[in-house]
Design an enzyme around this catalytic site. Sequence first.
Site, PDB file in Angstrom:
ATOM      1  CB  SER A  44       9.135 -37.739 -44.353  1.00 41.49           C
ATOM      2  OG  SER A  44       8.673 -37.809 -45.678  1.00 41.49           O
ATOM      3  N   GLY A  61      11.513 -51.407 -67.002  1.00 40.30           N
ATOM      4  CA  GLY A  61      12.738 -52.186 -67.212  1.00 40.30           C
ATOM      5  C   GLY A  61      13.897 -51.306 -67.639  1.00 40.30           C
ATOM      6  CB  ILE A 105       6.546 -51.095 -64.640  1.00 34.11           C
ATOM      7  CG1 ILE A 105       5.920 -51.656 -63.364  1.00 34.11           C
ATOM      8  CG2 ILE A 105       5.671 -51.389 -65.855  1.00 34.11           C
ATOM      9  CD1 ILE A 105       4.609 -50.993 -62.956  1.00 34.11           C
ATOM     10  CD  GLU A 126       6.371 -25.585 -49.888  1.00 33.61           C
ATOM     11  OE1 GLU A 126       5.271 -25.636 -49.303  1.00 33.61           O
ATOM     12  OE2 GLU A 126       6.581 -24.916 -50.919  1.00 33.61           O
TER      13      GLU A 126
HETATM   14  N1  COS Z   1       0.466 -22.474 -37.194  1.00 32.41           N
HETATM   15  C1  COS Z   1       0.514 -21.418 -36.360  1.00 32.41           C
HETATM   16  N2  COS Z   1       1.428 -21.309 -35.365  1.00 32.41           N
HETATM   17  C2  COS Z   1       2.303 -22.319 -35.218  1.00 32.41           C
HETATM   18  C3  COS Z   1       2.302 -23.460 -36.052  1.00 32.41           C
HETATM   19  C4  COS Z   1       1.320 -23.513 -37.073  1.00 32.41           C
HETATM   20  N3  COS Z   1       1.259 -24.552 -37.907  1.00 32.41           N
HETATM   21  N4  COS Z   1       3.281 -24.295 -35.669  1.00 32.41           N
HETATM   22  C5  COS Z   1       3.878 -23.712 -34.613  1.00 32.41           C
HETATM   23  N5  COS Z   1       3.291 -22.515 -34.350  1.00 32.41           N
HETATM   24  C6  COS Z   1       3.627 -21.579 -33.276  1.00 32.41           C
HETATM   25  C7  COS Z   1       3.516 -22.276 -31.920  1.00 32.41           C
HETATM   26  O1  COS Z   1       2.194 -22.192 -31.444  1.00 32.41           O
HETATM   27  C8  COS Z   1       4.488 -21.503 -31.083  1.00 32.41           C
HETATM   28  O2  COS Z   1       3.878 -20.297 -30.670  1.00 32.41           O
HETATM   29  P1  COS Z   1       4.186 -19.670 -29.194  1.00 32.41           P
HETATM   30  O3  COS Z   1       5.644 -19.263 -29.241  1.00 32.41           O
HETATM   31  O4  COS Z   1       3.252 -18.497 -29.110  1.00 32.41           O
HETATM   32  O5  COS Z   1       3.913 -20.751 -28.215  1.00 32.41           O
HETATM   33  C9  COS Z   1       5.594 -21.126 -32.077  1.00 32.41           C
HETATM   34  O6  COS Z   1       4.992 -21.208 -33.372  1.00 32.41           O
HETATM   35  C10 COS Z   1       6.757 -22.066 -32.015  1.00 32.41           C
HETATM   36  O7  COS Z   1       6.273 -23.370 -32.244  1.00 32.41           O
HETATM   37  P2  COS Z   1       7.059 -24.687 -31.824  1.00 32.41           P
HETATM   38  O8  COS Z   1       7.570 -24.527 -30.441  1.00 32.41           O
HETATM   39  O9  COS Z   1       6.193 -25.855 -32.144  1.00 32.41           O
HETATM   40  O10 COS Z   1       8.304 -24.630 -32.825  1.00 32.41           O
HETATM   41  P3  COS Z   1       9.481 -25.644 -33.035  1.00 32.41           P
HETATM   42  O11 COS Z   1      10.739 -24.880 -33.098  1.00 32.41           O
HETATM   43  O12 COS Z   1       9.389 -26.785 -32.068  1.00 32.41           O
HETATM   44  O13 COS Z   1       9.239 -26.172 -34.522  1.00 32.41           O
HETATM   45  C11 COS Z   1       8.433 -27.528 -36.337  1.00 32.41           C
HETATM   46  C12 COS Z   1       8.202 -26.981 -34.924  1.00 32.41           C
HETATM   47  C13 COS Z   1       9.558 -28.547 -36.385  1.00 32.41           C
HETATM   48  C14 COS Z   1       7.123 -28.199 -36.695  1.00 32.41           C
HETATM   49  C15 COS Z   1       8.725 -26.355 -37.305  1.00 32.41           C
HETATM   50  O14 COS Z   1       9.967 -25.781 -37.026  1.00 32.41           O
HETATM   51  C16 COS Z   1       8.723 -26.762 -38.761  1.00 32.41           C
HETATM   52  O15 COS Z   1       7.671 -26.891 -39.384  1.00 32.41           O
HETATM   53  N6  COS Z   1       9.918 -26.949 -39.333  1.00 32.41           N
HETATM   54  C17 COS Z   1      10.047 -27.213 -40.777  1.00 32.41           C
HETATM   55  C18 COS Z   1      10.236 -25.966 -41.519  1.00 32.41           C
HETATM   56  C19 COS Z   1      10.139 -26.190 -42.988  1.00 32.41           C
HETATM   57  O16 COS Z   1       9.154 -26.695 -43.485  1.00 32.41           O
HETATM   58  N7  COS Z   1      11.190 -25.781 -43.713  1.00 32.41           N
HETATM   59  C20 COS Z   1      11.187 -25.860 -45.115  1.00 32.41           C
HETATM   60  C21 COS Z   1      11.230 -24.465 -45.604  1.00 32.41           C
HETATM   61  S1  COS Z   1      10.538 -24.189 -47.165  1.00 32.41           S
HETATM   62  S2  COS Z   1      11.449 -25.367 -48.383  1.00 32.41           S
END
Ligand code: COS
Length: 382
Positions: free
Chosen positions: A369, A342, A340, A366
Amino acid sequence: MNLELTETQQMVQKAARDYATRVIAPQAASIDREERFPAEILKGLAELGLMAVNVPEDVGGSGAGVVSYALAMQEVARACASTAVTMAVTNMVGEVIAFFGTPEQRARHCPKLASGEYAAGSFALSETDAGSDPGGMRTTAVRDGDDWVLTGSKQWITSGSHAGVFVVWARTGDAKELPGTRGVSCFLVEAGANGLKVGKHEDKMGLRGSNTVPLEFDGVRVASSAMLGALNGGFKIAMMALDGGRIGISSQAVGIARAALDESVQYARDRKAFGKSIGEFQAIQWKLADMKTSLDAAHLLSMRAAWLKEAKRPFSREASMAKLFASEAAVRICNEAVQIHGGYGYMREFAAERHLRDVRVTTIYEGTSEVQRIVIARSVTG
Ligand code: COS
Protein backbone atom coordinates in the site's frame (compact mmCIF):
# COMPACT_ATOMS: atom_id res chain seq x y z
CA MET A 1 -20.93 6.59 -19.73
CA ASN A 2 -21.77 2.91 -20.00
CA LEU A 3 -21.24 0.48 -17.15
CA GLU A 4 -22.78 -2.47 -19.02
CA LEU A 5 -20.54 -5.42 -19.79
CA THR A 6 -20.04 -6.49 -23.40
CA GLU A 7 -21.21 -9.90 -24.56
CA THR A 8 -17.64 -11.28 -24.36
CA GLN A 9 -17.16 -9.91 -20.85
CA GLN A 10 -20.45 -11.43 -19.70
CA MET A 11 -19.49 -14.76 -21.27
CA VAL A 12 -16.09 -14.85 -19.55
CA GLN A 13 -17.64 -13.81 -16.24
CA LYS A 14 -20.26 -16.53 -16.50
CA ALA A 15 -17.77 -19.23 -17.48
CA ALA A 16 -15.52 -18.28 -14.56
CA ARG A 17 -18.44 -18.08 -12.13
CA ASP A 18 -19.87 -21.46 -13.16
CA TYR A 19 -16.52 -23.22 -12.87
CA ALA A 20 -15.67 -21.45 -9.61
CA THR A 21 -19.00 -22.37 -8.03
CA ARG A 22 -19.19 -25.93 -9.32
CA VAL A 23 -15.55 -27.04 -9.12
CA ILE A 24 -13.37 -24.64 -7.15
CA ALA A 25 -15.45 -23.50 -4.15
CA PRO A 26 -16.17 -27.01 -2.84
CA GLN A 27 -12.40 -27.68 -2.68
CA ALA A 28 -11.25 -24.33 -1.28
CA ALA A 29 -11.26 -25.33 2.40
CA SER A 30 -9.30 -28.54 1.78
CA ILE A 31 -6.85 -26.79 -0.56
CA ASP A 32 -6.14 -24.40 2.31
CA ARG A 33 -6.00 -27.05 5.02
CA GLU A 34 -3.80 -29.45 3.05
CA GLU A 35 -1.67 -26.71 1.43
CA ARG A 36 -2.53 -28.41 -1.85
CA PHE A 37 -1.39 -26.82 -5.12
CA PRO A 38 -4.60 -26.91 -7.23
CA ALA A 39 -3.04 -28.47 -10.34
CA GLU A 40 -6.25 -30.07 -11.68
CA ILE A 41 -8.26 -26.89 -11.16
CA LEU A 42 -5.65 -24.89 -13.04
CA LYS A 43 -5.93 -27.28 -15.98
CA GLY A 44 -9.67 -26.67 -15.98
CA LEU A 45 -9.07 -22.92 -15.94
CA ALA A 46 -6.70 -23.28 -18.88
CA GLU A 47 -9.34 -25.23 -20.82
CA LEU A 48 -11.72 -22.33 -20.26
CA GLY A 49 -9.11 -19.88 -21.55
CA LEU A 50 -8.68 -18.28 -18.14
CA MET A 51 -4.92 -18.73 -17.80
CA ALA A 52 -4.31 -16.25 -20.63
CA VAL A 53 -7.42 -14.06 -20.73
CA ASN A 54 -5.75 -10.94 -22.10
CA VAL A 55 -3.11 -12.74 -24.16
CA PRO A 56 -3.66 -12.38 -27.92
CA GLU A 57 -5.24 -15.25 -29.79
CA ASP A 58 -2.35 -15.53 -32.27
CA VAL A 59 -0.24 -17.03 -29.45
CA GLY A 60 -2.96 -19.18 -27.95
CA GLY A 61 -4.53 -16.71 -25.54
CA SER A 62 -8.22 -15.84 -25.27
CA GLY A 63 -7.79 -12.24 -26.43
CA ALA A 64 -10.79 -11.36 -24.27
CA GLY A 65 -9.34 -8.16 -22.83
CA VAL A 66 -8.46 -6.70 -19.46
CA VAL A 67 -11.99 -6.16 -18.14
CA SER A 68 -12.81 -9.83 -18.83
CA TYR A 69 -9.61 -10.79 -17.04
CA ALA A 70 -10.51 -8.68 -14.00
CA LEU A 71 -14.01 -10.16 -13.88
CA ALA A 72 -12.68 -13.72 -14.13
CA MET A 73 -10.19 -13.02 -11.33
CA GLN A 74 -12.98 -11.78 -9.10
CA GLU A 75 -15.00 -14.95 -9.67
CA VAL A 76 -12.10 -17.33 -9.05
CA ALA A 77 -10.92 -15.39 -5.98
CA ARG A 78 -14.41 -15.47 -4.55
CA ALA A 79 -14.15 -19.26 -4.55
CA CYS A 80 -10.46 -19.78 -3.74
CA ALA A 81 -7.90 -17.02 -3.32
CA SER A 82 -4.96 -19.46 -3.60
CA THR A 83 -6.12 -20.59 -7.03
CA ALA A 84 -6.72 -16.96 -7.99
CA VAL A 85 -3.18 -15.78 -7.26
CA THR A 86 -1.71 -18.67 -9.24
CA MET A 87 -3.97 -17.72 -12.12
CA ALA A 88 -3.07 -14.03 -11.74
CA VAL A 89 0.69 -14.54 -11.94
CA THR A 90 0.37 -16.94 -14.88
CA ASN A 91 -1.77 -14.43 -16.76
CA MET A 92 0.76 -11.70 -15.97
CA VAL A 93 3.65 -13.82 -17.24
CA GLY A 94 1.75 -14.67 -20.43
CA GLU A 95 0.95 -11.01 -21.04
CA VAL A 96 4.47 -9.77 -20.43
CA ILE A 97 5.94 -12.35 -22.84
CA ALA A 98 3.23 -11.64 -25.43
CA PHE A 99 3.87 -7.90 -25.16
CA PHE A 100 7.65 -7.70 -24.94
CA GLY A 101 8.71 -11.03 -26.41
CA THR A 102 10.30 -11.75 -29.78
CA PRO A 103 8.16 -13.85 -32.16
CA GLU A 104 10.19 -16.90 -31.05
CA GLN A 105 9.73 -16.19 -27.34
CA ARG A 106 6.00 -15.61 -27.80
CA ALA A 107 5.58 -18.78 -29.85
CA ARG A 108 7.63 -20.86 -27.44
CA HIS A 109 5.97 -19.89 -24.16
CA CYS A 110 2.57 -18.23 -24.56
CA PRO A 111 0.70 -21.24 -25.99
CA LYS A 112 2.05 -23.45 -23.20
CA LEU A 113 1.00 -20.96 -20.50
CA ALA A 114 -2.44 -20.58 -22.07
CA SER A 115 -3.13 -24.27 -22.64
CA GLY A 116 -1.98 -25.46 -19.23
CA GLU A 117 0.98 -27.38 -20.66
CA TYR A 118 2.91 -25.23 -18.20
CA ALA A 119 1.07 -25.62 -14.88
CA ALA A 120 1.95 -21.97 -14.19
CA GLY A 121 4.31 -19.12 -14.92
CA SER A 122 6.52 -17.35 -12.35
CA PHE A 123 7.58 -13.75 -11.91
CA ALA A 124 10.96 -13.56 -10.20
CA LEU A 125 11.72 -9.96 -9.25
CA SER A 126 11.87 -9.73 -5.44
CA GLU A 127 14.92 -10.64 -3.42
CA THR A 128 15.56 -10.97 0.32
CA ASP A 129 16.82 -7.39 0.45
CA ALA A 130 14.93 -5.94 -2.52
CA GLY A 131 11.12 -6.02 -2.43
CA SER A 132 9.66 -2.50 -2.63
CA ASP A 133 12.96 -1.32 -4.11
CA PRO A 134 13.73 -3.80 -6.90
CA GLY A 135 16.49 -1.50 -8.14
CA GLY A 136 18.45 -2.80 -5.14
CA MET A 137 18.56 -6.34 -6.54
CA ARG A 138 21.84 -8.27 -6.38
CA THR A 139 21.23 -11.11 -8.83
CA THR A 140 23.59 -10.66 -11.76
CA ALA A 141 23.70 -11.83 -15.34
CA VAL A 142 27.18 -11.85 -16.83
CA ARG A 143 27.88 -12.21 -20.53
CA ASP A 144 29.87 -15.33 -21.49
CA GLY A 145 30.28 -15.74 -25.25
CA ASP A 146 26.78 -15.90 -26.70
CA ASP A 147 25.23 -16.75 -23.32
CA TRP A 148 24.29 -15.02 -20.11
CA VAL A 149 25.10 -16.59 -16.77
CA LEU A 150 22.72 -15.76 -13.91
CA THR A 151 23.85 -15.84 -10.30
CA GLY A 152 21.89 -14.86 -7.20
CA SER A 153 18.65 -15.60 -5.46
CA LYS A 154 15.00 -14.56 -5.53
CA GLN A 155 12.45 -14.59 -2.73
CA TRP A 156 8.67 -15.26 -2.36
CA ILE A 157 8.23 -16.58 -5.87
CA THR A 158 4.66 -17.65 -6.58
CA SER A 159 4.36 -21.10 -8.23
CA GLY A 160 8.14 -21.53 -8.32
CA SER A 161 7.92 -25.32 -7.84
CA HIS A 162 5.45 -25.73 -10.70
CA ALA A 163 6.24 -23.04 -13.27
CA GLY A 164 7.26 -23.94 -16.82
CA VAL A 165 8.88 -20.56 -17.35
CA PHE A 166 10.29 -17.90 -15.03
CA VAL A 167 10.55 -14.22 -15.91
CA VAL A 168 13.71 -13.26 -14.05
CA TRP A 169 15.33 -9.89 -13.48
CA ALA A 170 19.08 -9.54 -13.03
CA ARG A 171 21.67 -6.83 -12.97
CA THR A 172 23.50 -6.61 -16.31
CA GLY A 173 24.92 -3.11 -16.12
CA ASP A 174 28.01 -1.95 -14.34
CA ALA A 175 26.80 -0.97 -10.86
CA LYS A 176 28.72 2.33 -10.99
CA GLU A 177 27.80 3.36 -14.53
CA LEU A 178 24.21 2.09 -14.38
CA PRO A 179 23.16 2.03 -10.73
CA GLY A 180 19.78 1.07 -9.29
CA THR A 181 16.95 0.62 -11.76
CA ARG A 182 19.02 1.45 -14.84
CA GLY A 183 21.25 -1.60 -15.11
CA VAL A 184 18.59 -4.30 -14.88
CA SER A 185 17.59 -6.74 -17.63
CA CYS A 186 14.91 -9.37 -17.92
CA PHE A 187 15.35 -13.04 -18.91
CA LEU A 188 13.17 -16.04 -19.59
CA VAL A 189 14.46 -19.07 -17.73
CA GLU A 190 12.86 -22.45 -18.30
CA ALA A 191 12.04 -24.97 -15.58
CA GLY A 192 14.80 -27.50 -15.04
CA ALA A 193 17.57 -25.15 -16.21
CA ASN A 194 20.96 -26.31 -14.91
CA GLY A 195 21.82 -24.47 -11.70
CA LEU A 196 18.24 -23.36 -10.96
CA LYS A 197 17.41 -24.53 -7.46
CA VAL A 198 13.89 -24.28 -6.13
CA GLY A 199 13.82 -23.83 -2.35
CA LYS A 200 11.45 -24.96 0.37
CA HIS A 201 7.79 -23.96 0.20
CA GLU A 202 7.09 -21.08 2.61
CA ASP A 203 4.79 -21.60 5.59
CA LYS A 204 2.38 -18.70 5.01
CA MET A 205 -0.46 -17.12 6.99
CA GLY A 206 -2.88 -17.46 4.06
CA LEU A 207 -3.03 -18.45 0.38
CA ARG A 208 -1.79 -21.79 1.62
CA GLY A 209 -2.67 -23.56 -1.62
CA SER A 210 -0.47 -21.21 -3.60
CA ASN A 211 3.14 -22.29 -3.89
CA THR A 212 5.70 -19.73 -2.65
CA VAL A 213 9.40 -20.52 -2.76
CA PRO A 214 12.85 -18.96 -2.87
CA LEU A 215 14.90 -19.58 -6.02
CA GLU A 216 18.64 -19.86 -6.30
CA PHE A 217 20.45 -19.21 -9.57
CA ASP A 218 23.76 -20.94 -9.30
CA GLY A 219 25.38 -20.01 -12.60
CA VAL A 220 22.27 -20.58 -14.70
CA ARG A 221 23.28 -20.32 -18.34
CA VAL A 222 20.77 -19.00 -20.87
CA ALA A 223 21.22 -18.13 -24.53
CA SER A 224 21.20 -14.46 -25.51
CA SER A 225 17.83 -15.14 -27.17
CA ALA A 226 16.39 -15.61 -23.66
CA MET A 227 16.64 -11.89 -22.90
CA LEU A 228 13.19 -10.30 -22.80
CA GLY A 229 13.23 -6.74 -24.12
CA ALA A 230 16.31 -4.56 -24.36
CA LEU A 231 19.61 -4.86 -22.53
CA ASN A 232 19.31 -2.81 -19.31
CA GLY A 233 15.66 -2.14 -20.13
CA GLY A 234 14.30 -4.66 -17.63
CA PHE A 235 13.10 -2.32 -14.90
CA LYS A 236 10.48 -0.72 -17.11
CA ILE A 237 9.22 -4.16 -18.11
CA ALA A 238 8.82 -5.02 -14.42
CA MET A 239 6.96 -1.78 -13.71
CA MET A 240 4.66 -2.15 -16.70
CA ALA A 241 3.91 -5.78 -15.83
CA LEU A 242 3.20 -4.80 -12.23
CA ASP A 243 0.86 -2.00 -13.33
CA GLY A 244 -1.27 -4.68 -15.00
CA GLY A 245 -0.67 -7.14 -12.16
CA ARG A 246 -2.12 -4.65 -9.70
CA ILE A 247 -5.45 -4.80 -11.55
CA GLY A 248 -5.33 -8.56 -11.02
CA ILE A 249 -4.67 -8.20 -7.29
CA SER A 250 -7.34 -5.53 -6.80
CA SER A 251 -9.76 -7.93 -8.51
CA GLN A 252 -8.59 -10.76 -6.30
CA ALA A 253 -9.24 -8.59 -3.23
CA VAL A 254 -12.72 -7.73 -4.52
CA GLY A 255 -13.48 -11.42 -5.06
CA ILE A 256 -12.35 -12.46 -1.57
CA ALA A 257 -14.28 -9.58 0.02
CA ARG A 258 -17.40 -10.46 -1.94
CA ALA A 259 -17.29 -13.99 -0.57
CA ALA A 260 -16.84 -12.59 2.97
CA LEU A 261 -19.80 -10.24 2.52
CA ASP A 262 -22.11 -12.87 1.01
CA GLU A 263 -21.36 -15.27 3.84
CA SER A 264 -21.86 -12.50 6.43
CA VAL A 265 -25.29 -11.67 4.98
CA GLN A 266 -26.26 -15.33 5.13
CA TYR A 267 -24.98 -15.69 8.67
CA ALA A 268 -26.77 -12.52 9.78
CA ARG A 269 -30.02 -14.00 8.46
CA ASP A 270 -29.52 -17.41 10.08
CA ARG A 271 -28.10 -16.50 13.45
CA LYS A 272 -30.61 -15.60 16.16
CA ALA A 273 -29.89 -13.59 19.29
CA PHE A 274 -32.24 -11.88 21.71
CA GLY A 275 -35.18 -13.45 19.86
CA LYS A 276 -34.41 -12.26 16.32
CA SER A 277 -31.93 -12.60 13.46
CA ILE A 278 -28.77 -10.63 14.20
CA GLY A 279 -29.24 -8.98 10.76
CA GLU A 280 -32.21 -7.14 12.23
CA PHE A 281 -29.93 -5.26 14.63
CA GLN A 282 -28.72 -1.92 13.37
CA ALA A 283 -25.20 -2.72 14.62
CA ILE A 284 -24.97 -5.50 12.03
CA GLN A 285 -26.94 -3.67 9.33
CA TRP A 286 -24.52 -0.77 9.41
CA LYS A 287 -21.57 -3.08 9.14
CA LEU A 288 -23.14 -4.77 6.11
CA ALA A 289 -23.97 -1.39 4.55
CA ASP A 290 -20.37 -0.18 4.93
CA MET A 291 -18.99 -3.48 3.63
CA LYS A 292 -21.22 -3.38 0.55
CA THR A 293 -20.43 0.28 -0.19
CA SER A 294 -16.67 -0.14 0.01
CA LEU A 295 -16.87 -3.40 -1.97
CA ASP A 296 -18.67 -1.64 -4.81
CA ALA A 297 -16.22 1.27 -4.71
CA ALA A 298 -13.33 -1.22 -4.91
CA HIS A 299 -15.01 -3.01 -7.81
CA LEU A 300 -15.57 0.22 -9.73
CA LEU A 301 -11.97 1.39 -9.22
CA SER A 302 -10.73 -1.98 -10.49
CA MET A 303 -13.04 -1.82 -13.49
CA ARG A 304 -11.89 1.70 -14.35
CA ALA A 305 -8.24 0.67 -14.27
CA ALA A 306 -9.01 -2.41 -16.37
CA TRP A 307 -11.01 -0.38 -18.86
CA LEU A 308 -8.22 2.21 -19.24
CA LYS A 309 -5.63 -0.50 -19.83
CA GLU A 310 -7.88 -2.18 -22.37
CA ALA A 311 -8.39 1.16 -24.13
CA LYS A 312 -4.56 1.48 -24.28
CA ARG A 313 -4.70 4.66 -22.24
CA PRO A 314 -2.40 5.49 -19.30
CA PHE A 315 -3.54 3.44 -16.30
CA SER A 316 -0.59 3.19 -13.93
CA ARG A 317 -2.00 5.60 -11.32
CA GLU A 318 -5.50 4.14 -11.61
CA ALA A 319 -4.15 0.60 -11.16
CA SER A 320 -2.35 1.72 -8.00
CA MET A 321 -5.51 3.45 -6.73
CA ALA A 322 -7.55 0.30 -7.39
CA LYS A 323 -4.97 -1.94 -5.70
CA LEU A 324 -4.57 0.40 -2.70
CA PHE A 325 -8.27 0.90 -2.10
CA ALA A 326 -9.49 -2.60 -2.94
CA SER A 327 -6.89 -4.40 -0.84
CA GLU A 328 -7.37 -2.16 2.21
CA ALA A 329 -11.17 -2.26 1.90
CA ALA A 330 -11.08 -6.04 1.48
CA VAL A 331 -8.99 -6.47 4.63
CA ARG A 332 -11.56 -4.37 6.56
CA ILE A 333 -14.48 -6.29 5.03
CA CYS A 334 -12.98 -9.68 5.85
CA ASN A 335 -12.21 -8.51 9.38
CA GLU A 336 -15.81 -7.36 9.85
CA ALA A 337 -17.02 -10.69 8.45
CA VAL A 338 -15.17 -12.48 11.26
CA GLN A 339 -16.74 -10.07 13.76
CA ILE A 340 -20.25 -10.69 12.41
CA HIS A 341 -19.69 -14.45 12.65
CA GLY A 342 -18.76 -14.02 16.34
CA GLY A 343 -17.08 -17.04 17.91
CA TYR A 344 -17.72 -19.07 14.76
CA GLY A 345 -15.76 -16.50 12.77
CA TYR A 346 -12.63 -17.61 14.60
CA MET A 347 -13.21 -21.29 13.85
CA ARG A 348 -12.10 -23.22 10.77
CA GLU A 349 -15.59 -24.58 10.14
CA PHE A 350 -16.61 -21.22 8.61
CA ALA A 351 -14.72 -19.69 5.71
CA ALA A 352 -14.53 -16.23 7.30
CA GLU A 353 -11.20 -16.92 9.00
CA ARG A 354 -9.70 -18.22 5.74
CA HIS A 355 -10.79 -15.10 3.89
CA LEU A 356 -9.11 -12.90 6.49
CA ARG A 357 -5.86 -14.88 6.30
CA ASP A 358 -5.99 -14.98 2.50
CA VAL A 359 -6.81 -11.32 1.96
CA ARG A 360 -4.11 -9.97 4.28
CA VAL A 361 -1.32 -10.23 1.72
CA THR A 362 -3.17 -8.17 -0.88
CA THR A 363 -1.95 -4.96 0.77
CA ILE A 364 1.60 -6.31 0.54
CA TYR A 365 2.37 -8.19 -2.68
CA GLU A 366 2.71 -6.70 -6.17
CA GLY A 367 3.54 -3.44 -4.41
CA THR A 368 2.64 -2.61 -0.81
CA SER A 369 0.00 0.00 0.00
CA GLU A 370 2.90 2.32 0.77
CA VAL A 371 4.34 1.82 -2.72
CA GLN A 372 0.91 2.44 -4.29
CA ARG A 373 0.74 5.73 -2.38
CA ILE A 374 4.17 6.68 -3.77
CA VAL A 375 2.95 6.03 -7.34
CA ILE A 376 -0.31 7.94 -6.77
CA ALA A 377 1.35 10.85 -4.95
CA ARG A 378 4.00 11.24 -7.65
CA SER A 379 1.30 11.39 -10.33
CA VAL A 380 -0.62 14.02 -8.37
CA THR A 381 2.32 16.23 -7.41
CA GLY A 382 4.17 15.73 -10.71
N1 COS B 1 5.82 2.15 -16.36
C1 COS B 1 6.88 2.37 -17.16
N2 COS B 1 8.05 2.87 -16.70
C2 COS B 1 8.13 3.15 -15.39
C3 COS B 1 7.05 2.95 -14.49
C4 COS B 1 5.85 2.43 -15.04
N3 COS B 1 4.79 2.20 -14.26
N4 COS B 1 7.42 3.32 -13.26
C5 COS B 1 8.69 3.77 -13.36
N5 COS B 1 9.12 3.65 -14.65
C6 COS B 1 10.42 4.04 -15.19
C7 COS B 1 10.69 5.52 -14.91
O1 COS B 1 10.14 6.30 -15.94
C8 COS B 1 12.18 5.57 -14.86
O2 COS B 1 12.68 5.59 -16.19
P1 COS B 1 14.01 6.45 -16.57
O3 COS B 1 15.14 5.77 -15.83
O4 COS B 1 14.11 6.31 -18.06
O5 COS B 1 13.76 7.84 -16.09
C9 COS B 1 12.57 4.22 -14.26
O6 COS B 1 11.45 3.36 -14.49
C10 COS B 1 12.83 4.31 -12.78
O7 COS B 1 11.67 4.84 -12.18
P2 COS B 1 11.67 5.52 -10.74
O8 COS B 1 12.82 6.44 -10.63
O9 COS B 1 10.30 6.03 -10.48
O10 COS B 1 11.97 4.25 -9.80
P3 COS B 1 12.05 4.14 -8.24
O11 COS B 1 13.24 3.35 -7.90
O12 COS B 1 11.87 5.48 -7.60
O13 COS B 1 10.81 3.20 -7.89
C11 COS B 1 8.57 2.53 -7.30
C12 COS B 1 9.48 3.55 -7.99
C13 COS B 1 8.71 2.57 -5.79
C14 COS B 1 7.17 2.94 -7.70
C15 COS B 1 8.90 1.10 -7.83
O14 COS B 1 10.16 0.69 -7.40
C16 COS B 1 7.89 0.06 -7.39
O15 COS B 1 6.82 -0.07 -7.97
N6 COS B 1 8.25 -0.72 -6.37
C17 COS B 1 7.42 -1.86 -5.94
C18 COS B 1 7.84 -3.09 -6.62
C19 COS B 1 6.87 -4.20 -6.38
O16 COS B 1 5.69 -4.08 -6.66
N7 COS B 1 7.38 -5.32 -5.86
C20 COS B 1 6.59 -6.46 -5.66
C21 COS B 1 7.13 -7.50 -6.57
S1 COS B 1 6.01 -8.71 -7.09
S2 COS B 1 5.29 -9.51 -5.49
